[in-house]
Write an enzyme that holds these catalytic residues in place. Structure first.
Site, PDB file in Angstrom:
ATOM      1  N   GLU A  24       0.627  -1.327  -0.048  1.00 23.97           N
ATOM      2  CA  GLU A  24      -0.074  -0.103   0.118  1.00 23.97           C
ATOM      3  C   GLU A  24       0.937   1.384   0.066  1.00 23.97           C
ATOM      4  O   GLU A  24       0.423   2.294  -0.778  1.00 23.97           O
ATOM      5  CB  GLU A  24      -0.843  -0.022   1.231  1.00 23.97           C
ATOM      6  N   SER A  25       1.830   1.193   0.986  1.00 28.67           N
ATOM      7  CA  SER A  25       2.473   2.485   1.225  1.00 28.67           C
ATOM      8  C   SER A  25       3.917   2.498   1.235  1.00 28.67           C
ATOM      9  O   SER A  25       4.608   3.587   1.573  1.00 28.67           O
ATOM     10  CB  SER A  25       1.795   3.194   2.370  1.00 28.67           C
TER      11      SER A  25
END
Length: 574
Positions: free
Chosen positions: A154-155
């Site tokens: 995701e990040s």
């Protein structure tokens, strides 16, 4: 929504999907079951160095084959410490997902991570302060521990990660999903960027999706990425054609068809890192940070001094704290280095709470106004309103106001537009700016010449991620009228009608609520009344008829009937 975009790279060259793209950004291309049918081009998240030959210099693109090096045939297996001593070992021991090692997309992504160890290392390094907390929450819910690796996808495990469409934090929450999962977002604090709060919300959301798909984690993960509506439609389409309805056979967007393979690739890499030439780091199975509750509003500078660390380091651990201090009466927790937590708690217990913040107050005198006070103290009107939880600019003589400190943390952090506002009849840039606690100049910068003239139904970007305070409301009692409510709240009947989307003939209903100092929130649904038409409903709620049709899957010839429920806002999805 939560929708990571494969291919978006942070400035730190993070491997994984930091940003979210609107639905439709990628063509729908499912990851098919036969291994030979799966994509063999460069992974979308590959750094520019791998993809530079895909650009012909004229904006066009040509396919580039990703030559993945073969896994080592002869290697010394990685020696994993006992799970009780090593956090990565604990994660590895809790794997539950089917590895799907035979699938080409999983193998390609495994080699991608294995050959870009610098980017993977950055993610693992950033995970250190937060990983223990994530694993504790995952195991508490008896979830597959592969989920603890999802923030890498995701990040890149960056709690400050932002996407250009508004997703934020470790788990890349979109504003709508954050609200749906009760993650607070205001001028002081953004729960999406709080590693602890956002983890709790993300895991709750994943659990809900897992239950929705009868325990199928791959479908739950797909819905986390693309939204449950998109996955539901793909399942329905597959059933109508007599096809399998598992993740690998669904016709999903390309982004989503590559989402699960990324996670499974990380799983595969952790199972035999030495096979792929990766030296997986060790990490003591102990918390590196602890949550400490604050006794009251606390300056970040004061807290950092008490901890004996820099304010910059404290902010890196607490990116959800958006201002110079914690919110008065709001979020009251800080994540601090574990080794300093006990001493910090002792100091907080012994200190006078009034000393935790360099508080400035102003007692309102006759003739004062927020604009004059803002100019006098060198802060913005919006900052004064937020610091004192004011829903309007009305102040009274004798009222004590907190004056926030001017400086870099007083002004709203903006980067990218993270919310969209639909212009309503009577709106001006000044009204909208004050409602969202931003400046007119920032609205103009975020929207360019498109806001030179506003018209109802127009969509404008709101910079930053603060959402407006909810308007004050009154309950309508028998005998009330718009005139009496307007008089009691020092507003006009015209304002009440505009804020509450009321036509001149709309009657007041005892027991209903009326917004008295700002627009009432747009409801999710509207029940059609006799005499309504799509045009009148769209006009009442400041939207286009086509938008109303699209939200309700209506064709151009569709009609509406009294009592029918129409959707006014998109369905909240991941």
């Amino acid at each position: 929504m939560i929708r990571p975009l494969l291919g978006c790279m942070f400035l730190a060259s993070v491997v994984s999907g930091c940003a979210t793209a609107p639905h439709g950004e990628h063509s729908a291309a499912a990851g098919k079951s036969p291994a030979s049918k799966e994509p063999s081009t460069v992974p979308a998240a590959a750094p520019k160095a791998l993809r530079q030959s895909a650009d012909n210099g004229n904006g066009g693109a040509k396919a580039t084959t990703y030559e993945a090096p073969a896994a080592r045939r002869s290697y010394v297996p990685h020696k994993w410490p006992a799970p009780s001593r090593d956090l990565w070992s604990q994660i590895r021991s809790g794997f539950k997902l089917d590895p799907n090692d035979e699938r080409r997309s999983v193998r390609v992504w495994t080699q991608f991570y294995a050959t870009h160890t610098r980017h993977l290392s950055l993610s693992l390094q950033r995970a250190k302060p937060f990983l223990w907390h994530v694993v504790q929450q995952v195991e508490k819910r008896d979830m597959p521990t592969e989920i603890a690796l999802l923030p890498i996808v995701e990040s890149g495990y960056n709690p400050s990660a932002k996407s250009y469409v508004g997703a934020s934090g470790l788990w890349q929450f979109m504003p709508g999903t954050a609200d749906h999962m009760s993650l607070p977002r205001d001028w002081w604090y953004d729960g999406r960027d709080d590693p602890i709060a956002s983890t709790d919300a993300a895991l709750n959301y994943l659990q809900t999706l897992n239950q929705r798909y009868d325990g199928d984690w791959l479908l739950a993960l797909a819905a986390y990425n693309a939204g449950p509506g998109r996955v539901d439609n793909a399942i329905a389409e597959a059933r109508s054609k007599g096809k399998p309805t598992d993740y690998w056979d669904l016709d999903l967007p390309q982004e989503t068809s590559q989402y699960v393979p990324q996670l499974l690739a990380l799983r595969r890499l952790m199972m035999t890192p030495a096979r792929f030439g990766v030296n997986w780091p060790k990490l003591d199975n102990a918390p590196r940070t602890r949550v400490v509750r604050l006794p009251g509003q606390t300056s970040m500078k004061v807290a950092a001094h008490m901890l004996g660390i820099s304010e910059k380091k404290l902010r890196r651990l607490n990116p959800g704290m958006r201002r110079w201090a914690s919110e008065p009466g709001g979020h009251d927790e800080l994540l601090v280095p574990a080794a300093k937590a006990s001493a910090f708690r002792s100091k907080l217990a012994s200190v006078d709470p009034s000393h935790l913040i360099d508080r400035r107050t102003h007692v309102v005198r006759r003739g004062d106004s927020l604009s004059r006070l803002a100019q006098s103290y060198g802060v913005s009107v919006a900052a004064l309103r937020q610091a004192n939880n004011l829903h309007s600019d009305r102040i009274r003589v004798g009222q004590s106001l907190t004056v926030p400190h001017p400086g870099t943390h007083e002004s709203a952090p903006p980067a990218e537009p993270t919310q969209t506002y639909v212009v309503q009849s009577g709106d001006t840039l000044w009204h909208i700016a004050n409602r969202y606690s931003v400046s007119v100049a920032s609205l103009k910068r975020a929207n360019g010449s498109s806001v030179a003239t506003l018209h109802p139904g127009q969509k404008i970007a709101i910079p930053g991620s603060a959402k407006p305070p909810a308007p004050s409301t009154v309950v309508v009692h028998s005998g009330d009228s718009l005139w009496s409510i307007a008089k009691n709240n020092d507003v006009t009947i015209k304002q009440l009608r505009r804020w509450n989307r009321m036509d001149k003939g709309t009657p007041l209903k005892p027991g209903s609520t009326i917004a008295v100092d700002g627009p009432a929130p747009l409801p999710s649904f509207y029940e059609v009344e006799p005499g309504d038409s799509l045009w009148s409903i769209a006009s009442r709620f400041s939207m286009q008829v086509n938008t109303l049709r699209s939200l309700n899957d209506m064709n151009s010839g569709a009609t509406i009937q009294p009592g029918e429920r129409l959707r006014l806002q998109p369905e909240v999805s991941g």
